[in-house]
Scaffold this motif. Structure first.
Motif, PDB file in Angstrom:
ATOM      1  N   ALA A 363      -5.158   0.242   5.341  1.00  0.00           N
ATOM      2  CA  ALA A 363      -3.955  -0.056   4.577  1.00  0.00           C
ATOM      3  C   ALA A 363      -3.462  -1.455   4.896  1.00  0.00           C
ATOM      4  CB  ALA A 363      -2.876   0.961   4.888  1.00  0.00           C
ATOM      5  N   GLU A 364      -2.597  -1.916   4.053  1.00  0.00           N
ATOM      6  CA  GLU A 364      -2.046  -3.262   4.199  1.00  0.00           C
ATOM      7  C   GLU A 364      -0.607  -3.199   3.722  1.00  0.00           C
ATOM      8  OE1 GLU A 364      -3.185  -7.499   2.338  1.00  0.00           O
ATOM      9  OE2 GLU A 364      -4.831  -6.052   2.490  1.00  0.00           O
ATOM     10  N   ILE A 365       0.301  -3.695   4.535  1.00  0.00           N
ATOM     11  CA  ILE A 365       1.697  -3.672   4.109  1.00  0.00           C
ATOM     12  C   ILE A 365       1.976  -4.913   3.292  1.00  0.00           C
ATOM     13  CG2 ILE A 365       4.088  -3.833   4.918  1.00  0.00           C
ATOM     14  CD1 ILE A 365       3.447  -1.994   7.133  1.00  0.00           C
ATOM     15  N   LEU A 366       2.550  -4.740   2.121  1.00  0.00           N
ATOM     16  CA  LEU A 366       2.836  -5.883   1.254  1.00  0.00           C
ATOM     17  C   LEU A 366       4.186  -6.482   1.617  1.00  0.00           C
ATOM     18  CD1 LEU A 366       1.495  -4.452  -2.086  1.00  0.00           C
ATOM     19  CD2 LEU A 366       0.391  -6.062  -0.567  1.00  0.00           C
ATOM     20  N   SER A 367       4.353  -7.708   1.192  1.00  0.00           N
ATOM     21  CA  SER A 367       5.495  -8.477   1.681  1.00  0.00           C
ATOM     22  C   SER A 367       6.858  -8.135   1.075  1.00  0.00           C
ATOM     23  CB  SER A 367       5.213  -9.953   1.494  1.00  0.00           C
ATOM     24  OG  SER A 367       4.935 -10.201   0.150  1.00  0.00           O
ATOM     25  N   PRO A 368       6.951  -7.609  -0.151  1.00  0.00           N
ATOM     26  CA  PRO A 368       8.302  -7.511  -0.723  1.00  0.00           C
ATOM     27  C   PRO A 368       9.260  -6.684   0.136  1.00  0.00           C
ATOM     28  CG  PRO A 368       6.672  -6.753  -2.294  1.00  0.00           C
ATOM     29  CD  PRO A 368       5.950  -7.139  -1.094  1.00  0.00           C
ATOM     30  N   LEU A 369      10.459  -7.154   0.197  1.00  0.00           N
ATOM     31  CA  LEU A 369      11.501  -6.445   0.941  1.00  0.00           C
ATOM     32  C   LEU A 369      12.251  -5.553  -0.033  1.00  0.00           C
ATOM     33  CD1 LEU A 369      12.923  -9.379   3.061  1.00  0.00           C
ATOM     34  CD2 LEU A 369      11.498  -7.530   3.869  1.00  0.00           C
ATOM     35  N   LEU A 370      12.041  -4.267   0.072  1.00  0.00           N
ATOM     36  CA  LEU A 370      12.712  -3.322  -0.811  1.00  0.00           C
ATOM     37  C   LEU A 370      13.518  -2.374   0.064  1.00  0.00           C
ATOM     38  CD1 LEU A 370       9.590  -2.411  -2.950  1.00  0.00           C
ATOM     39  CD2 LEU A 370      11.300  -4.111  -3.491  1.00  0.00           C
ATOM     40  N   THR A 371      14.698  -2.061  -0.340  1.00  0.00           N
ATOM     41  CA  THR A 371      15.533  -1.200   0.471  1.00  0.00           C
ATOM     42  C   THR A 371      15.003   0.231   0.425  1.00  0.00           C
ATOM     43  OG1 THR A 371      17.300  -2.591  -0.253  1.00  0.00           O
ATOM     44  CG2 THR A 371      17.924  -0.625   0.932  1.00  0.00           C
ATOM     45  N   ASN A 372      14.732   0.768   1.600  1.00  0.00           N
ATOM     46  CA  ASN A 372      14.280   2.150   1.782  1.00  0.00           C
ATOM     47  C   ASN A 372      12.935   2.429   1.134  1.00  0.00           C
ATOM     48  OD1 ASN A 372      16.463   2.853   3.291  1.00  0.00           O
ATOM     49  ND2 ASN A 372      17.684   3.421   1.505  1.00  0.00           N
ATOM     50  N   ILE A 373      12.297   1.402   0.676  1.00  0.00           N
ATOM     51  CA  ILE A 373      10.975   1.635   0.085  1.00  0.00           C
ATOM     52  C   ILE A 373       9.980   0.672   0.705  1.00  0.00           C
ATOM     53  CG2 ILE A 373       9.629   1.347  -2.027  1.00  0.00           C
ATOM     54  CD1 ILE A 373      11.247   3.125  -3.342  1.00  0.00           C
ATOM     55  N   LEU A 374       8.798   1.161   0.873  1.00  0.00           N
ATOM     56  CA  LEU A 374       7.755   0.384   1.504  1.00  0.00           C
ATOM     57  C   LEU A 374       6.611   0.271   0.504  1.00  0.00           C
ATOM     58  CD1 LEU A 374       6.603  -0.581   4.315  1.00  0.00           C
ATOM     59  CD2 LEU A 374       5.705   1.716   4.523  1.00  0.00           C
ATOM     60  N   ALA A 375       6.078  -0.921   0.380  1.00  0.00           N
ATOM     61  CA  ALA A 375       4.936  -1.093  -0.509  1.00  0.00           C
ATOM     62  C   ALA A 375       3.694  -1.249   0.339  1.00  0.00           C
ATOM     63  CB  ALA A 375       5.126  -2.325  -1.381  1.00  0.00           C
TER      64      ALA A 375
END
Lengths: 1069, 303
Positions: A363-375
């Motif tokens: 897996a790879e964590i993507l950069s966008p900062l989303l509240t309470n959500i992880l991409a």
């Protein structure tokens, strides 16, 4: 009775006018507005005009005004005579206005970011955008602050995309973070977290700069409080180089710093809770231990500290999902770890990705900062994972991995939204969704997108209140070709071709020949159009024109001058500049107005290669003698992947249309591309491409090319420079490749010679050869004593500069004793060293230019603490017996005998050093069609300007007191430094920010050379190193000249006839 | 450096003379070059050291080995290194031996002096191989170690020449070795004369080498001249800065205005004096009377 004194004002006025005009006219004739060759002609023409006018006046007096001007002043009508004069003067004024109207000295800046000066075109860019911060809260100018990969921080107008202000930081000053503080300062963090600057938001003036202490390399982090209050309680927190710094936003004062260097602590998140002065700092030690510090933001004291060891270890990818929670991947990339650090406590929560997604790989964590959500990117899909209150994870949505997403943005009612963009055919779909409820789509837009922009790389969104009080969104997107576009209301509001800020290679191509009947200039003009045009022009002159009228006039002028036509012109001024950018996009720019004629993104020939990166650009086919009907084409050499052993890709692009003719995956790596001096029957140039295995491959792969190559097989040599090992090797062709994979176009080579630089004392820092297509007009130089010096003009010369390994670093890092610079001229056929000169106490970087038989190079002299420029000229002594000019004239010479590199060379080198006051980024030399025009060095200075320096200043034959004969030859007395004359800047007041290279190409007109400079900005101009001795200006009206001459002749003839008549009648009386 | 090619040419000629006229051929050095080595006081001597050895005898075949022995207390050592050759793509074999003295200077620099070259004669196999090269217009390659103290150093320094360039009367070769201390940077190898492109096949008359060897080290760049203030000042003037004009006298500057002014004034003065002459006359008597007087005085004469 009328007093004769009434004539006095007229006389005085006339006198003043005469005084003004005669001086100004002379000035004009000898200014650079007029071609030099025309100055004297113009002066004499005006004299001729005077003469004719005298004749005409006598004719007027005798023929028409006989009754007005009489012996007795009371009988005649002198007033009528003066009225006539006045009428004629009025006519003259109108004619003058008309003339001066069509005279175009400087055209004012046109609207499309293109600043036209009287000579040269300049386009401003910023580069590929990394971060963007919108500033739209207040009324007034809406703007977006961007920082780019080219180290530019800029403020752009959101409405039109124009640059309000822009700063180009140094090449080593990469921007790590940008934000707005206190609502009025733009804060940038650069140089790996060691430089913090504040710029004034409206005008971009620097407010303060703080350099922060940095002890080690680490990633850097900028945290600017959202609070608008001017308060020292909420400082800017910066982590970089192992230290956490708190800096006051008001004046950049360092409030406190905390040393984390000892523990090897890497700060991951800084949390400033509004309302309290406690700052939570979360970081990892050695990627396995999570530590949270509570720090008092006023004093920097650690209030509490807590650390927990995580046995699995972290992979370093992190995403913060809420103010007190982050999610990390463990070192195996299969477990998501939620770290809560609320109130200084640390809690771990592990979730296997395989529990969330079936058949999950890494897996790879993507950069966008989303509240309470992880991409998370798993299995080539983007998976949205909601982080629950207790750290529970659940999958809520998944998308294709080609989707670009923005950070989340607070919208009304405590909700947050984010944007995602994905491709579908030739359209892109922009969706703005609520973070809490992914089913709610606030905005769904489809926009037609140019295929040659590639995929969407980045999205930044911003919301605004529409006229109907609902939420509207605008999105700033960065495409694969680095272009920047603003989308709003389903349309592209503006776009900027930022790919042109990272040009890597440039070549200059011809435009098509003007064909019969399709000329652009022959657009029929009706009389009405013509009249309207002149009315418009008159309006413009009388300052009555509205902005639309001005635009219309501009357009008309452009058309009439024909500068932007897409056909070849007689002088070779109109050309196409083909530029290859780092993103792998080709642009064709028109030299007339700098517009983009076409652009093309390189395509991958197969699916294993995502998008090839462009390396270099070559003229593939230049129709010349035969094959005039073929369009010229360029060869783009690219590579699938970043390392040099990656397979290469060739792409052939039609220069006229910008269409890719073909592209192929060549199946071997590309180390070196060598254009050969042979072409086939369709004028395709033969190229050799060397791969990492020491084989060379012939292109084009046709049997005709093979026979041509086989004929010259014995005479093909090439060399390789192994800069890291300090070895230069010469090679010759050996035989065809053996092996199964090899085809008949693959050849093996053998080593002919080596030059081995001692590794302990010399390191190669610069190599240079002559431009292969340079033309040398004179083979010899005549001395003052009628002696001849033959230039050693060889295409096979290589200039090499080496420096002591210690001195390879920054200027001033070594003592003069430790560093020495050695330059070589090496024959690349035999490996002979023709010239070797060592400069003790000198250091690189070396910038050099090689032309004809001379090299000019620039380096730093540590002893004198100055930059120096040295010139080396190399002359052939073996032809010295032909010294006598008379022998040459009478044809008793052996100059036509071919010269072989295997003959023993007897060369004479002359060299001379000069101090040069400036640091240099690049040096080039002007090149003209026949090589007759004297040369100028074009020096790209550290101030991002281009200085034109006459080659005569760097002549090694300069002496302290030149003799009379030498002076006549144009030798300048010797000085210890080269002059920097402010007028010699070809860029005038403009700056080519981030200057990286200067390209010159000859125009068809011998006196003129095209100059194209690239960096973050682009600059183009035409130079005439010895003035335009061979042409009149572009828009010189031959018709007007002819008409004037004819009119004058006619006037003289008529006057003569009339005076004859009058004389006859006088005699009869 | 200008004289150097001439000097070598001279040496070459003398060597030719020697080799052709003398039946006895020795490997004796024609020029004792100790002076040359000592002349340049620093270790980067700009003077080349050259030897000239018309060598045609074949010493017993030696393995390419380096013998080092310290002879003098002043750190001079005799060293030898091998020249190896290859025919086309064949392997390198020994072709001759260079022997020289390695001088070590007090400041650590090293120079090679007294270079001698001993070339092996071609064996029959080598002759055959060379003949093949000549037929195919192929490359004859040589190589030297890149460091003479610890051969082969980092890598061999290779040079090559089209074999057809070498044969003249015998086989003429010209070797220029570019040195930096004890390191060999590069070697230039070729015939001493011209070798124009359509190379003709010509077999050598004699299978003996005429070898000319030159040792070259790097030239020092001359220091950039720094001029004193006054020269600088005058030279800057030449460079286009406005020359301060020499202060000229008032008369020299404005004579063209003063002369017309003077003329005007003189004119005015004469006018005024004329007026003044006439004026008193007019005031004394009536103008008509004066005319009358004039006419009156003239009238009697006419009569």
């Amino acid at each position: 009775m009328l007093s004769a004194m009434w004539l006095l004002p007229y006389m005085i006025l006339g006198g003043i006018a005469e005084a003004l005009i005669s001086v100004a006219q002379n000035e004009f004739f000898y200014s650079d507005q007029l071609p030099n060759s025309l100055s004297s002609v113009a002066t004499t023409l005006s004299g001729l005009g005077m003469a004719a006018a005298s004749l005409v006046s006598s004719w007027i007096v005798t023929a028409t005004c006989r009754s007005w001007i009489t012996e007795d002043i009371d009988e005649g009508h002198l007033d009528y005579y003066y009225w006539l004069m006045a009428a004629l003067s009025l006519l003259n004024v109108v004619y003058f206005v008309w003339c001066s109207n069509s005279y175009d000295q400087n055209s004012p800046p046109s609207p499309d970011l293109l600043v036209s000066t009287c000579r040269g075109k300049h386009q401003r860019y910023i580069g590929k955008v990394k971060h963007a911060v919108f500033h739209t809260q207040k009324t007034g100018r809406k703007r977006v602050i961007v920082s780019t990969e080219q180290n530019v921080v800029a403020s752009l107008d959101l409405r039109h995309g124009e640059i309000f202000w822009r700063h180009v930081l140094g090449t080593k000053d990469a921007i790590d973070g940008v934000d707005i503080a206190l609502g009025k300062y733009v804060i940038t963090l650069s140089s790996e977290g060691s430089t913090l600057r504040a710029w004034n938001l409206p005008d971009g003036q620097m407010v303060w700069e703080t350099s922060l202490h940095s002890a080690q390399q680490s990633k850097s982090l900028l945290s600017v409080p959202i609070n608008l209050k001017v308060d020292k309680d909420y400082p800017i927190l910066v982590f970089g180089g192992g230290y956490l710094h708190a800096v006051s936003a008001v004046d950049g004062e360092l409030i406190w710093k905390k040393d984390f260097t000892a523990e090897g602590f890497e700060v991951q998140r800084v949390l400033q809770t509004p309302g309290s002065s406690i700052v939570y700092v979360l970081g990892f030690i050695k990627s396995s231990e999570a530590v949270v510090y509570q720090i008092d933001s006023k004093s920097g004291e650690v209030v509490a500290e807590k650390s927990v060891v995580f046995p699995g270890g972290f992979s370093g990818e992190i995403s913060s999902v809420s103010s007190d929670k982050v999610v990390v991947l463990d070192s195996t990339r299969s477990i998501l770890v939620t770290i809560g650090f609320l109130d200084g406590d640390i809690s771990f929560q592990q979730t296997r990705i395989s529990d969330l997604v079936e058949d999950s790989g890494k897996a790879e964590i993507l950069s966008p900062l989303l509240t309470n959500i992880l991409a998370v990117k798993v299995n080539k899909r983007t998976v949205f994972v909601r982080v629950g209150g207790e750290g529970k994870l659940e999958v809520v949505d998944s998308l294709s991995d080609e989707t670009a997403m923005s950070d989340s943005l607070p919208v009304a009612d405590e909700q947050e939204a984010f944007a995602s963009v994905h491709h579908e055919g030739s359209k892109i779909h922009l969706m703005v969704k609520l973070v809490d409820d992914l089913e709610t789509v606030l905005l769904r837009e489809s926009i037609q997108m140019d295929q040659h922009r590639g995929r969407v790389h980045k999205v930044f969104i911003n919301n605004y209140i529409k006229t109907d009080r609902s939420n509207g969104f605008r999105a700033l997107i960065v495409m694969e070709d680095h272009s920047l576009l603003l989308l709003q209301q389903g349309a592209i509001v503006w776009s900027r071709e930022e790919g042109l800020a990272s040009v890597t290679d440039v070549t200059i191509a011809e435009l098509p020949v003007e064909k019969d009947g399709v000329s652009v200039a022959k657009v029929e003009h009706t009389l009405l159009d013509w009249l309207q045009g002149h009315v418009l022009k008159l309006k413009g002159t009388l300052l009555l024109a509205s902005p639309e009228d001005v635009a219309a006039i501009q357009e008309m002028r452009m058309k009439s001058s024909g500068r932007s036509k897409l056909t070849r012109d007689h002088n070779g001024f109109r050309k196409l500049i083909i530029a290859l950018t780092r993103a792998g996009k080709l642009f064709a720019l028109h030299t007339g107005d700098g517009r983009i004629v076409w652009s093309m993104l390189l395509n991958s020939p197969n699916k294993f290669c995502e998008r090839p990166s462009g390396i270099s650009l070559y003229q593939w086919q230049v129709p010349h003698h035969h094959a005039m009907d073929e369009n010229p084409s360029v060869l783009v050499v690219g590579r699938c992947g970043s390392d040099s052993s990656a397979p290469g890709v060739l792409s052939f692009v039609d220069v006229y249309t910008g269409k890719e003719i073909s592209s192929s995956d060549i199946g071997h790596s590309v180390v070196q591309v060598m254009p050969l001096p042979y072409t086939d029957s369709t004028e395709q140039r033969l190229h050799l491409i060397a791969d990492t295995n020491g084989h060379v491959h012939l292109y084009p792969k046709t049997s005709e090319a093979l026979t041509i190559f086989q004929r010259e097989f014995q005479n093909v040599y090439w060399y390789t420079v192994e800069a890291d090992d300090g070895i230069i090797r010469g090679h010759a062709m050996k035989s065809s490749c053996s092996g199964e994979t090899a085809d008949e176009y693959c050849f093996t080579t053998r080593e002919l010679w080596t030059v081995v630089f001692p590794s302990e004392s010399e390191k190669i820092i610069s190599t240079l050869t002559r431009k292969p297509n340079e033309v040398v007009h004179t083979q010899a130089k005549v001395n003052t004593d009628q002696d001849l010096l033959y230039k050693y003009v060889s295409r096979n010369l290589l200039f090499v500069a080496t420096v002591s390994p210690k001195g390879a670093g920054e200027i001033g890092s070594v003592t003069p004793e430790e560093s020495a610079l050695v330059v070589y001229l090496i024959d690349t056929i035999t490996g002979r060293i023709l010239h070797r000169l060592s400069h003790q106490g000198c250091q690189g970087p070396v910038h050099a230019v090689f032309s004809e038989n001379w090299v000019v190079y620039h380096y730093f002299n540590l002893r004198a603490h100055k930059y120096e420029v040295t010139v080396v000229e190399i002359y052939d002594q073996s032809r010295a017996e032909n010294k006598n000019v008379w022998k040459l004239v009478l044809g008793k010479h052996n100059l036509t005998a071919p010269i072989s590199s295997y003959s023993r060379t007897e060369v004479l080198t002359k060299s001379q050093s000069y101090f040069f006051a400036q640091s240099v980024k690049s040096i080039a030399v002007t090149s003209t069609a026949k090589g007759i025009t004297s040369k100028q060095l074009l020096i790209g200075t550290i101030g991002d300007q281009i200085l034109a320096l006459d080659k005569r200043f760097v002549d090694p034959r300069r002496t302290l007191n030149p003799s009379q004969a030498e002076k006549e030859e144009g030798i300048i007395p010797l000085t210890d430094s080269l002059p920097i004359i402010p007028q010699a800047y070809v860029t005038h007041s403009l700056k080519v920010e981030g200057l990286r290279g200067i390209i010159t190409a000859p125009a068809k007109l011998e006196s003129t050379t095209h100059v194209f400079a690239y960096g973050v900005d682009l600059f183009y101009t035409r130079l005439a190193p010895s003035k335009t001795y061979d042409s009149l200006t572009d828009d010189f009206s031959y018709a007007l000249l002819l008409i004037t001459i004819v009119a004058l002749v006619a006037a003289i003839y008529i006057t003569w006839v009339l005076s004859e008549k009058k004389e006859l009648s006088e005699k009869w009386r | 450096m200008l004289t150097m090619p001439k000097l070598t040419l001279l040496l070459f000629l003398t060597s030719l003379l020697l080799s052709s006229s003398l039946a006895f051929q020795s490997d004796e050095l024609l020029l004792d070059d100790v002076e040359f080595g000592l002349e340049g006081a620093n270790h980067r001597s700009t003077e080349p050291v050259f030897t000239d050895s018309p060598a045609s005898f074949s010493p017993p075949k030696q393995k390419p080995s380096i013998r080092k022995r310290y002879s003098d207390p002043d750190l001079d050592s005799k060293i030898q290194f091998t020249l190896e050759h290859a025919f086309g793509d064949s392997d390198f074999t020994s072709a001759g031996i260079f022997s020289a003295r390695l001088k070590t200077w007090s400041h650590g620099g090293q120079t090679l002096t007294k270079l001698r070259f001993l070339r092996n004669e071609f064996s029959d196999e080598e002759k055959d191989a060379f003949n093949n090269l000549l037929k195919g217009d192929d490359f004859y390659r040589i190589r030297l170690p890149s460091n003479v103290v610890t051969p082969p150093g980092r890598e061999y320094v290779i040079a090559s020449v089209r074999a057809r360039c070498l044969p003249r009367d015998g086989l003429d070769e010209h070797i220029v070795i570019h040195m930096d201390g004890a390191n060999i940077l590069a070697v230039s190898y070729g015939s001493p004369g011209a070798c124009p492109y359509p190379r003709q096949l010509k077999l050598p008359g004699k299978w003996s080498f005429n070898s000319h060897t030159i040792l070259k080290s790097s030239e020092q760049a001359p220091r950039t001249p720094i001029f004193t203030e006054e020269i600088l000042g005058s030279s800057e003037n030449v460079e286009g800065e406005a020359e301060v004009p020499v202060e000229r006298s008032f008369w020299a500057k404005y004579w063209m205005y003063l002369i017309p002014l003077g003329l005007v004034v003189m004119n005015a003065v004469t006018q005024a004096s004329n007026m003044a002459e006439e004026q008193p006359a007019g005031s004394q008597g009536q103008p008509p009377a004066a005319i009358q007087r004039v006419s009156g005085s003239a009238a009697p004469r006419r009569r």
